[in-house]
Design a protein around this motif. Sequence first.
Motif, mmCIF file in Angstrom:
data_model
loop_
_atom_site.group_PDB
_atom_site.id
_atom_site.type_symbol
_atom_site.label_atom_id
_atom_site.label_comp_id
_atom_site.label_asym_id
_atom_site.label_seq_id
_atom_site.Cartn_x
_atom_site.Cartn_y
_atom_site.Cartn_z
ATOM 1 N N ARG A 111 -3.408 2.235 7.402
ATOM 2 C CA ARG A 111 -3.188 1.391 6.221
ATOM 3 C C ARG A 111 -1.805 0.741 6.332
ATOM 4 N NH1 ARG A 111 -6.980 5.707 6.313
ATOM 5 N NH2 ARG A 111 -8.545 5.342 4.693
ATOM 6 N N SER A 112 -1.649 -0.097 7.337
ATOM 7 C CA SER A 112 -0.332 -0.604 7.706
ATOM 8 C C SER A 112 0.279 -1.520 6.645
ATOM 9 C CB SER A 112 -0.420 -1.350 9.044
ATOM 10 O OG SER A 112 -1.489 -2.277 9.023
ATOM 11 N N SER A 113 -0.533 -2.287 5.939
ATOM 12 C CA SER A 113 0.030 -3.161 4.911
ATOM 13 C C SER A 113 0.545 -2.350 3.733
ATOM 14 C CB SER A 113 -1.006 -4.182 4.433
ATOM 15 O OG SER A 113 -2.135 -3.553 3.855
ATOM 16 N N ARG A 114 -0.132 -1.257 3.406
ATOM 17 C CA ARG A 114 0.342 -0.402 2.304
ATOM 18 C C ARG A 114 1.645 0.290 2.687
ATOM 19 N NH1 ARG A 114 -1.150 4.692 -0.828
ATOM 20 N NH2 ARG A 114 -1.217 3.966 -2.993
ATOM 21 N N ARG A 116 3.859 -0.884 4.908
ATOM 22 C CA ARG A 116 4.890 -1.922 4.909
ATOM 23 C C ARG A 116 5.412 -2.190 3.502
ATOM 24 N NH1 ARG A 116 2.217 -7.403 5.517
ATOM 25 N NH2 ARG A 116 1.652 -6.694 3.411
ATOM 26 N N ASP A 117 4.499 -2.350 2.548
ATOM 27 C CA ASP A 117 4.914 -2.676 1.183
ATOM 28 C C ASP A 117 5.731 -1.540 0.576
ATOM 29 O OD1 ASP A 117 3.520 -5.005 1.551
ATOM 30 O OD2 ASP A 117 1.805 -4.417 0.314
ATOM 31 N N THR A 136 1.612 2.526 13.407
ATOM 32 C CA THR A 136 0.237 2.233 13.018
ATOM 33 C C THR A 136 -0.695 2.405 14.199
ATOM 34 O OG1 THR A 136 -1.169 0.636 11.859
ATOM 35 C CG2 THR A 136 0.312 -0.265 13.529
ATOM 36 N N SER A 145 -3.662 -7.362 13.542
ATOM 37 C CA SER A 145 -2.950 -7.665 12.295
ATOM 38 C C SER A 145 -2.058 -6.512 11.879
ATOM 39 C CB SER A 145 -3.941 -7.989 11.176
ATOM 40 O OG SER A 145 -4.775 -6.877 10.893
ATOM 41 N N ARG A 146 -2.445 -5.283 12.256
ATOM 42 C CA ARG A 146 -1.606 -4.120 11.922
ATOM 43 C C ARG A 146 -0.253 -4.201 12.621
ATOM 44 N NH1 ARG A 146 -6.464 0.274 12.967
ATOM 45 N NH2 ARG A 146 -7.807 -0.368 11.221
ATOM 46 N N HIS A 149 1.932 -6.340 10.543
ATOM 47 C CA HIS A 149 2.429 -5.600 9.380
ATOM 48 C C HIS A 149 3.653 -4.768 9.761
ATOM 49 C CE1 HIS A 149 -1.956 -5.731 7.704
ATOM 50 N NE2 HIS A 149 -1.315 -6.860 7.516
#
Length: 252
Positions: A111-114, A116-117, A136, A145-146, A149
């Motif tokens: 869950r790389s975007s989570r 990152r945020d 990741t 895409s990961r 991120h």
Amino acid sequence: MAGTTAIEWTDATWNPVTGCTKISAGCDNCYAERFSERFRGVPGHPFEHGFDLLLRPERLEQPLAWKSPKMIFVNSMSDLFHKEVPFPFVDRVFDTMERADWHTFQILTKRSSRMRDYVNRRYKDEAAPAHIWLGTSVEDGSRKSRIRHMQGMNASIKFLSVEPLIGPMGQMNLDGIDWVIVGGESGPRARPMLPDWVREVRDQCVEAGVAFFFKQWGGIRPKSGGRTLDGFEWNQLPSEEPSQGIVSVAAE
């Protein structure tokens, strides 16, 4: 659930969360799920509830009791950034890691975007501490895409776990990436990993000056195929020069 481990690139595991759900093809034959589900329904066993996601607050301070420095893989049996893990609990995990700064912590997520945020909110004015490595999983070229991120995350050490590698990665942008681990799948339904897929990743790491660690070929058992690539073991870590951590085993 804590202490020593057979994972080649770490010393110990720490699981303040256990259990997970699948989100991509790399999860299909999850070793952690396979292990956990063996004990579903066994009264009193740590995995009595199988691979259901559970928070384990009683484990939050375990690393503080380990006085000698260790490389610690966080949540080898889960994903800290699963959407059902509330951020206040993630805060407590990071609080412990910040306090236990004699260890090195390795956090790996799909869950790389989570991640990152969260990291960019927590460390908005400076990078995450250098003893907290953030990574990741990327199983093939469809999940790059990961990597982006990770590149947008305010971290000191960023790494990729290309495991299980189930297809070619293709061209990778490794800007800002400090370490890449590659490994084949293991278990009764292990999918094969072609040597050229591994060489493609290794060669890009060498060209970019990124530390490269080859974990295993995989097979029925993790050690079935060994871990040499073209006559060498690749054991590099982020802190090492590109020429270090490469062991010739060609004569064996």
